[in-house]
Design a protein around this motif. Structure first.
Motif, short mmCIF file in Angstrom:
data_model
loop_
_atom_site.label_atom_id
_atom_site.label_comp_id
_atom_site.label_asym_id
_atom_site.label_seq_id
_atom_site.Cartn_x
_atom_site.Cartn_y
_atom_site.Cartn_z
N LEU A 147 0.81 -1.21 0.00
CA LEU A 147 0.00 0.00 0.00
C LEU A 147 0.84 1.27 0.00
O LEU A 147 2.03 1.25 0.32
N PHE A 148 0.19 2.39 -0.36
CA PHE A 148 0.84 3.69 -0.26
C PHE A 148 1.36 3.90 1.16
O PHE A 148 0.67 3.58 2.15
N VAL A 149 2.56 4.44 1.27
CA VAL A 149 3.13 4.79 2.58
C VAL A 149 3.37 6.29 2.60
O VAL A 149 4.22 6.80 1.88
N SER A 165 4.90 5.27 9.96
CA SER A 165 5.35 5.25 8.57
C SER A 165 6.47 4.24 8.36
O SER A 165 6.51 3.55 7.34
N ARG A 166 7.38 4.16 9.32
CA ARG A 166 8.49 3.22 9.19
C ARG A 166 7.99 1.78 9.18
O ARG A 166 8.48 0.96 8.41
N ARG A 167 7.01 1.48 10.03
CA ARG A 167 6.49 0.12 10.06
C ARG A 167 5.74 -0.22 8.78
O ARG A 167 5.86 -1.33 8.25
N MET A 168 4.98 0.74 8.25
CA MET A 168 4.27 0.49 7.00
C MET A 168 5.25 0.32 5.83
O MET A 168 5.03 -0.50 4.94
N ALA A 169 6.33 1.08 5.85
CA ALA A 169 7.35 0.92 4.81
C ALA A 169 8.01 -0.45 4.91
O ALA A 169 8.30 -1.09 3.88
N LEU A 170 8.24 -0.91 6.13
CA LEU A 170 8.82 -2.24 6.31
C LEU A 170 7.87 -3.31 5.77
O LEU A 170 8.31 -4.25 5.09
N ALA A 190 3.99 1.42 -2.44
CA ALA A 190 4.61 2.01 -1.25
C ALA A 190 5.43 3.25 -1.58
O ALA A 190 5.52 4.17 -0.76
N ASN A 191 6.04 3.27 -2.77
CA ASN A 191 6.87 4.41 -3.16
C ASN A 191 6.32 5.07 -4.43
O ASN A 191 7.08 5.66 -5.20
N HIS A 192 5.03 4.99 -4.62
CA HIS A 192 4.43 5.55 -5.84
C HIS A 192 4.69 7.06 -5.92
O HIS A 192 4.62 7.77 -4.91
N VAL A 200 -2.15 21.40 -7.25
CA VAL A 200 -3.57 21.53 -6.92
C VAL A 200 -4.36 20.33 -7.40
O VAL A 200 -5.28 19.86 -6.74
N LEU A 201 -4.02 19.81 -8.58
CA LEU A 201 -4.74 18.67 -9.13
C LEU A 201 -4.63 17.47 -8.21
O LEU A 201 -5.59 16.75 -7.97
N ALA A 202 -3.43 17.25 -7.67
CA ALA A 202 -3.17 16.03 -6.91
C ALA A 202 -3.99 15.96 -5.63
O ALA A 202 -4.73 15.02 -5.39
N GLY A 203 -3.86 16.97 -4.80
CA GLY A 203 -4.54 16.92 -3.51
C GLY A 203 -4.02 15.79 -2.65
O GLY A 203 -2.95 15.23 -2.88
N SER A 204 -4.82 15.39 -1.66
CA SER A 204 -4.41 14.35 -0.73
C SER A 204 -4.74 12.97 -1.28
O SER A 204 -5.59 12.81 -2.14
N LEU A 205 -4.06 11.96 -0.73
CA LEU A 205 -4.37 10.57 -1.07
C LEU A 205 -5.20 9.90 0.02
O LEU A 205 -5.66 8.78 -0.17
N THR A 206 -5.35 10.55 1.16
CA THR A 206 -6.08 9.95 2.27
C THR A 206 -7.40 10.67 2.52
O THR A 206 -7.56 11.84 2.21
N GLY A 207 -8.33 9.92 3.12
CA GLY A 207 -9.61 10.49 3.48
C GLY A 207 -9.55 11.23 4.80
O GLY A 207 -8.48 11.46 5.37
#
Length: 233
Positions: A147-149, A165-170, A190-192, A200-207
């Motif tokens: 998943l995205f980290v 973040s470190r645990r999710m990256a692991l 994970a490193n997308h 502005v187009l991108a915005g956030s990836l999380t809800g």
């Protein structure tokens, strides 16, 4: 993509599927029975974003596969809050009974998010293997997803700890290594590059919960899965 999403933010987003891309990439796909196993991400927990397709990415992948094969059978067994051992205990048997030729396994984050994951990581890998191997032996090609980290998760409760973040990256690195060992079709988010978008187009990836992906991240994940499946055809 449905016509009402043409010329929307998604159609302009370089990380998402272009109009007609999925049909072109999947035109010769062979899959007829698609199962999804896992946690809240597999279940499809998301938050809509204006201008992006409303489907969570597992369901979006199903929809894109079904454009080519309308007879595609589909089951999504995902359920929020489950750890790997619970996915194994509750979802593997019904998934095998469904007899998929394509299965996507999305879990491990509920194990990794908690302090002490580093000491449990081998057991988590073993649990994932115990899900993936039986599916493969039953004839399914298995998709795994790192998943995205995000660099930081400021909205999350303090008990998750500053090393989240470190645990999710692991977890992402271990999933990538496990996919090589087991021969899965692996999608590494994970490193997308979208993680570093700041326009502005991108915005956030999380809800709004600060953890689960929103409509944009699900659209990007769907694009990456479709593109990776195309390389496996």
């Amino acid at each position: 993509m449905a016509p009402e999403y043409a010329q929307t933010l998604e159609s302009l987003d370089p990380h998402c599927l272009a109009d007609g891309e999925a049909v072109r990439l999947l035109a010769r796909h062979r899959w007829r029975r698609f199962a999804v196993l896992g946690d809240s991400v597999a279940e499809g927990l998301t938050e809509p974003v204006d201008g992006y397709h409303p489907l969570a990415f597992p369901d979006r992948v199903r929809a894109e596969l079904a454009v080519v094969r309308p007879e595609l059978a589909y089951v999504n067994l995902g359920q929020r809050n489950l750890r790997v051992a619970e996915v194994h205990a509750t979802q593997l048997s019904p998934a095998l009974a469904f007899a998929p030729d394509l299965a996507m396994v999305i879990c491990g984050a509920n194990d990794a998010m908690r302090p002490g994951y580093e000491a449990r990581a081998d057991a988590v890998d073993a649990g994932l293997t115990a899900i993936i191997r039986p599916l493969q032996r039953a004839g399914a090609e298995v998709v795994t997803v790192s998943l995205f980290v995000m660099p930081v998760y400021p909205s999350l409760p303090s008990w998750l700890g500053p090393a989240f973040s470190r645990r999710m990256a692991l977890l992402g690195r271990r999933l990538a290594a496990l996919s090589l060992e087991l021969g899965t079709i692996h999608v590494d988010l994970a490193n997308h590059p979208a993680i570093g978008d700041d326009d502005v187009l991108a915005g956030s990836l999380t809800g709004s919960d600060g953890l689960h992906g929103n409509g944009r991240s699900h659209a990007i994940a769907a694009a990456e899965v479709v593109r990776r499946l195309a390389r496996a055809i």
